[in-house]
Design an enzyme around this catalytic site. Structure first.
Site, short mmCIF file in Angstrom:
data_model
loop_
_atom_site.label_atom_id
_atom_site.label_comp_id
_atom_site.label_asym_id
_atom_site.label_seq_id
_atom_site.Cartn_x
_atom_site.Cartn_y
_atom_site.Cartn_z
N CYS A 132 0.68 -1.30 0.10
CA CYS A 132 0.05 0.00 -0.12
C CYS A 132 0.71 1.34 0.08
CB CYS A 132 -0.93 -0.05 1.12
SG CYS A 132 -1.93 -1.43 1.33
N GLN A 133 0.70 2.20 1.07
CA GLN A 133 1.86 3.27 1.16
C GLN A 133 2.97 2.82 0.97
OE1 GLN A 133 1.88 5.22 4.99
NE2 GLN A 133 1.84 7.43 3.81
#
Length: 338
Positions: A132-133
């Site tokens: 994700c991030q």
């Protein structure tokens, strides 16, 4: 249309009573040990140190328990079974004194230090896996130091946030994030959890808790997995204010990875500089990182990129049965070939 639920209010009361009696277990299902510290994280090792190293860079937003949720739905366990010594960089909550930590501190500092430590200890370049991030953080490291890693894997990484179905980007437009963190300091995990839940209110509200009653007669392991998921969703860490503002502004407002405008301490981040092999996976019905946001990586890197789209939503990419039967065996085969 789904059949009507046969669960009763009594079922819900019974399962809540059982949940209250279940002791809170360790966050780790798979055994691990801390091996070193960076400025803002602890590096944990899972598996046999004689196996090739693989470093997981997780998001700053949530805790990494979703990668080790239960024995049969553990990404960490799958990678160990695949023949890798898995390392996880577990971020420290910033605290008020570290509100000014920026993306460069994490990427040029902690991630670079962890990669160098692994290369020294294993006498081999590590595979890098960003979630994700954390996928964006890993991409930035790979773009600035491609010679320091063996391969790069990204799972649901937001690369192109300019698509019309990117709801997080839509929320970010028009927000003065620098002014926000100037008034609040760090961003609370509870506040972010509320924002994420608002993007899918029915699935994360009535539908989810209606399903809880169905666990009334399930074993404790199933109920504990549900409770671990709850803690993961709603007990996230605070974020350093500066890093939050930089990420929201550069990635979601300026779409800086796609426009080649992101720089860290004056160093330009160019995805075309990533010549190491890349495995890029996404979920086809992801409400947080829509497919278009992740697929854009394929045409931006300077080397070969293997794409993998998986049916299902964001969480299914990590805990779904299809992911553990299809995605992770494919990823492990790819990693072994590199």
């Amino acid at each position: 249309m789904a059949p009507p639920s046969t669960s009763s209010p009594d079922d819900l009361q019974r399962v809540l009573a059982r949940a209250a009696r279940i002791s809170r277990r360790s966050e780790d299902i798979t055994p691990s040990e801390p091996v070193t510290e960076t400025d803002n994280a602890t590096l944990h090792r899972y598996g046999d140190p004689g196996d090739p190293p693989l470093l997981i860079i997780y998001s700053l937003v949530n805790r990494p328990a979703i990668l080790d949720l239960s024995p049969d739905r553990s990404v960490v366990a799958r990678l160990i079974e695949g023949g890798f010594c898995v390392y996880l960089l577990a971020w420290h909550p910033p605290g008020a004194a570290r509100r000014y930590l920026g993306l460069a501190d994490y990427i040029l500092g902690d991630i670079a230090d962890a990669v160098d430590w692994l290369a020294d200890r294993h006498a081999a370049l590590p595979h890098l896996l960003g979630v994700c991030q954390g996928g964006v953080l890993a991409l930035c490291h790979a773009a600035l130091a491609p010679e320091r890693i063996r391969s790069l894997t990204t799972l649901a990484a937001p690369i192109d946030t300019g698509s019309t179905d990117d709801r997080l980007a839509q929320l970010a437009r028009g927000v003065d994030f620098d002014a926000l963190v100037a008034s609040t300091g760090n961003i609370t995990g509870q506040g972010l959890a509320t924002v994420f839940a608002s993007l899918k209110p029915f699935a994360l509200g009535p539908q989810r808790y209606g399903g809880l009653a169905a666990l009334a007669d399930a074993d404790d392991a199933a109920l504990e997995a549900f409770m671990r998921m709850e803690r993961w969703m709603y007990d996230g860490p605070d974020l350093a204010g500066r890093a939050f503002a930089e990420f929201a502004r550069e990635i979601y407002q300026h779409n800086a990875l796609m426009h080649d405008t992101l720089a860290l301490d004056g160093l330009p981040v160019r995805l075309a500089a990533i010549e190491t092999p890349v495995f890029n996976a996404w979920a086809e019905h992801d409400h947080l990182v829509p497919p278009a946001a992740a697929q854009a990586l394929t045409r931006r890197t300077g080397g070969a990129c293997r794409d993998y789209g998986l049916p299902g939503g964001h969480l299914g990419l990590f805990i779904g049965g299809r992911a553990h039967k299809q995605l992770y065996p494919a990823l492990i085969d790819w990693l072994r070939s590199h």
